[in-house]
Design a protein around this motif. Structure first.
Motif, mmCIF file in Angstrom:
data_model
loop_
_atom_site.group_PDB
_atom_site.id
_atom_site.type_symbol
_atom_site.label_atom_id
_atom_site.label_comp_id
_atom_site.label_asym_id
_atom_site.label_seq_id
_atom_site.Cartn_x
_atom_site.Cartn_y
_atom_site.Cartn_z
ATOM 1 N N MET B 33 -1.796 33.674 1.347
ATOM 2 C CA MET B 33 -1.125 32.858 0.241
ATOM 3 C C MET B 33 -1.746 31.577 0.044
ATOM 4 S SD MET B 33 2.022 34.110 1.248
ATOM 5 C CE MET B 33 2.728 33.520 -0.301
ATOM 6 N N SER B 34 -1.179 31.603 -2.015
ATOM 7 C CA SER B 34 -1.593 30.793 -2.574
ATOM 8 C C SER B 34 -0.589 29.881 -3.473
ATOM 9 C CB SER B 34 -3.000 31.515 -3.316
ATOM 10 O OG SER B 34 -3.450 31.763 -2.722
ATOM 11 N N TRP B 35 -1.105 28.884 -4.499
ATOM 12 C CA TRP B 35 -0.605 28.106 -5.436
ATOM 13 C C TRP B 35 -1.323 28.499 -6.842
ATOM 14 C CZ3 TRP B 35 4.429 27.106 -5.200
ATOM 15 C CH2 TRP B 35 5.192 26.594 -3.843
ATOM 16 N N VAL B 36 -1.127 28.858 -7.585
ATOM 17 C CA VAL B 36 -1.279 28.993 -9.496
ATOM 18 C C VAL B 36 -1.174 28.278 -9.995
ATOM 19 C CG1 VAL B 36 -2.280 30.798 -10.651
ATOM 20 C CG2 VAL B 36 -3.016 31.405 -8.468
ATOM 21 N N ARG B 37 -1.248 27.603 -10.881
ATOM 22 C CA ARG B 37 -0.402 26.402 -12.140
ATOM 23 C C ARG B 37 -1.582 26.770 -12.907
ATOM 24 N NH1 ARG B 37 -3.526 21.003 -11.106
ATOM 25 N NH2 ARG B 37 -5.215 20.767 -11.409
ATOM 26 N N GLN B 38 -0.238 26.676 -13.888
ATOM 27 C CA GLN B 38 -0.387 26.932 -15.605
ATOM 28 C C GLN B 38 0.031 26.311 -15.857
ATOM 29 O OE1 GLN B 38 0.982 30.880 -17.064
ATOM 30 N NE2 GLN B 38 -0.572 30.939 -18.250
ATOM 31 N N ALA B 39 -0.870 25.236 -16.916
ATOM 32 C CA ALA B 39 -0.976 24.261 -17.482
ATOM 33 C C ALA B 39 0.622 24.403 -19.063
ATOM 34 C CB ALA B 39 -1.767 23.085 -18.332
ATOM 35 N N PRO B 40 0.694 23.689 -19.846
ATOM 36 C CA PRO B 40 1.527 23.960 -21.068
ATOM 37 C C PRO B 40 0.739 25.297 -21.903
ATOM 38 C CG PRO B 40 2.336 21.879 -19.539
ATOM 39 C CD PRO B 40 1.518 22.215 -19.239
ATOM 40 N N GLY B 41 1.154 25.568 -22.130
ATOM 41 C CA GLY B 41 0.279 26.222 -23.027
ATOM 42 C C GLY B 41 -1.335 27.075 -23.214
ATOM 43 N N LYS B 42 -1.293 26.582 -21.613
ATOM 44 C CA LYS B 42 -2.977 27.000 -21.257
ATOM 45 C C LYS B 42 -3.231 28.323 -19.813
ATOM 46 C CE LYS B 42 -3.993 22.816 -23.144
ATOM 47 N NZ LYS B 42 -5.096 22.986 -24.846
ATOM 48 N N ALA B 87 -1.680 12.902 -15.381
ATOM 49 C CA ALA B 87 -0.916 13.275 -16.408
ATOM 50 C C ALA B 87 -1.298 15.292 -16.262
ATOM 51 C CB ALA B 87 -0.846 13.302 -17.306
ATOM 52 N N GLU B 88 -2.919 15.619 -15.627
ATOM 53 C CA GLU B 88 -3.332 16.769 -15.558
ATOM 54 C C GLU B 88 -2.802 17.764 -14.888
ATOM 55 O OE1 GLU B 88 -4.614 13.516 -15.471
ATOM 56 O OE2 GLU B 88 -6.903 13.850 -14.565
ATOM 57 N N ASP B 89 -2.184 17.139 -14.080
ATOM 58 C CA ASP B 89 -1.284 18.181 -13.023
ATOM 59 C C ASP B 89 -0.729 18.339 -13.153
ATOM 60 O OD1 ASP B 89 -2.451 15.943 -10.833
ATOM 61 O OD2 ASP B 89 -3.401 17.731 -10.982
ATOM 62 N N THR B 90 0.023 18.179 -14.407
ATOM 63 C CA THR B 90 1.841 19.246 -15.453
ATOM 64 C C THR B 90 0.714 20.473 -15.829
ATOM 65 O OG1 THR B 90 2.184 17.047 -16.102
ATOM 66 C CG2 THR B 90 2.849 18.877 -16.950
ATOM 67 N N ALA B 91 2.375 21.172 -15.386
ATOM 68 C CA ALA B 91 2.325 22.599 -14.809
ATOM 69 C C ALA B 91 3.158 23.589 -14.773
ATOM 70 C CB ALA B 91 0.815 23.068 -14.785
ATOM 71 N N VAL B 92 3.062 24.533 -15.047
ATOM 72 C CA VAL B 92 4.274 25.455 -14.551
ATOM 73 C C VAL B 92 3.485 26.247 -12.834
ATOM 74 C CG1 VAL B 92 5.107 28.193 -13.791
ATOM 75 C CG2 VAL B 92 5.275 26.514 -15.916
ATOM 76 N N TYR B 93 4.024 25.674 -11.328
ATOM 77 C CA TYR B 93 3.159 26.583 -10.289
ATOM 78 C C TYR B 93 3.894 27.143 -9.798
ATOM 79 C CZ TYR B 93 0.563 21.811 -10.102
ATOM 80 O OH TYR B 93 -0.218 20.698 -10.527
ATOM 81 N N TYR B 94 3.110 28.240 -9.971
ATOM 82 C CA TYR B 94 3.265 29.561 -9.188
ATOM 83 C C TYR B 94 3.120 29.488 -7.644
ATOM 84 C CZ TYR B 94 3.526 31.133 -13.808
ATOM 85 O OH TYR B 94 4.840 31.660 -15.047
ATOM 86 N N CYS B 95 3.964 30.268 -6.739
ATOM 87 C CA CYS B 95 3.616 30.866 -5.350
ATOM 88 C C CYS B 95 3.699 32.028 -5.157
ATOM 89 C CB CYS B 95 4.565 30.513 -4.503
ATOM 90 S SG CYS B 95 4.465 31.365 -3.245
ATOM 91 N N ALA B 96 1.945 32.535 -4.751
ATOM 92 C CA ALA B 96 1.748 34.352 -5.416
ATOM 93 C C ALA B 96 0.764 34.570 -3.976
ATOM 94 C CB ALA B 96 -0.110 33.948 -5.650
ATOM 95 N N ARG B 97 1.052 35.817 -3.569
ATOM 96 C CA ARG B 97 0.673 36.255 -2.179
ATOM 97 C C ARG B 97 -0.643 36.810 -2.785
ATOM 98 N NH1 ARG B 97 4.710 37.376 0.629
ATOM 99 N NH2 ARG B 97 6.045 38.259 -0.592
ATOM 100 N N GLY B 98 -1.062 35.965 -1.450
ATOM 101 C CA GLY B 98 -2.614 36.609 -1.848
ATOM 102 C C GLY B 98 -3.611 35.639 -2.242
#
Lengths: 110, 115
Positions: B33-42, B87-98
């Motif tokens: 399992m993993s965590w993947v993030r996506q900063a706004p607009g990035k 501040a740079e940790d601001t993001a949508v955090y996705y839970c991911a399988r794999g």
């Protein structure tokens, strides 16, 4: 852990083919057959389209194909359809238990 | 939707937050399992990964020493403890399988680090 390099944008007309590149190094793309491609529509979670360079998960249309040459991987979308308009991200294993993503490519269907 | 994240929100710089991910499927204990993030607009950024029994954990350099990934296979749940947030940790955090190949994604939870 440098990001892989993708063109920021790509486009094509319905029915045409478009190829998106993903440039890395011998430490990531070139060193492992672990390139994946993800499709992301606005406001949605990503979706796996290609894994292990060329393999397609069940349910992904065969219009999507992947390849690799040296340190560069590619995603080709054939027979473009309106619903293919999305952001596409490549990723590769980079050794030492690290994973790197490309910066993403916005695909526009004209 | 099999993976459902929770725990996101607004936190001040230097603060902490714990994200959770509940898997309603039947293969959780067999999956990396993993965590993947996506900063706004990035773009997307892999953050952390954990093996099936939790004995191996890996992190992107920018979060090492601040974030801790863990799992509870009895509860089909994945966690991300985030400390010393910036501040740079601001993001949508996705839970991911794999990990090397992410085969399934949650819908994401937004973390905003701001004063």
């Amino acid at each position: 852990q440098s990001a892989l390099t993708q063109p920021p944008s790509a486009s094509g007309s319905p029915g045409q083919s478009v190829t998106i590149s993903c440039a890395g190094t011998s430490s990531d793309v070139g060193g492992f057959n672990s390139v994946s491609w993800y499709q992301q529509h606005p406001g949605k979670a990503p979706k796996l389209m290609i894994y292990e360079v060329t393999k397609r998960p069940s349910g992904v249309p065969d219009r999507f194909s992947g390849s690799k040459s040296g340190n560069t991987a590619s995603l080709t979308v054939s027979g473009l359809q309106a619903e293919d308009e999305a952001d596409y991200y490549c990723t590769s294993y980079a050794g030492s238990n690290n994973l790197v993503f490309g910066g993403g490519t916005k695909l526009t269907v004209l | 939707v099999q993976l459902v994240e929770s725990g996101g929100g607004l936190v001040q710089p230097g603060g902490s937050l714990r994200l959770s991910c509940k898997d309603s499927g039947f293969t959780f204990s067999s999956d990396w399992m993993s965590w993947v993030r996506q900063a706004p607009g990035k773009g997307l950024e892999w953050v952390a990964g954990i093996n099936q029994d939790g004995g191996a954990k890996y992190y992107v350099d920018s979060v090492k020493g601040r974030f801790t990934i863990s799992r509870d296979n009895a509860k089909n749940s994945l966690y991300l403890q985030m400390d010393s947030l910036r501040a740079e940790d601001t993001a949508v955090y996705y839970c991911a399988r794999g990990m090397i190949t992410v085969i399934d994604w949650g819908q994401g939870t937004l973390v905003t680090v701001s004063s």
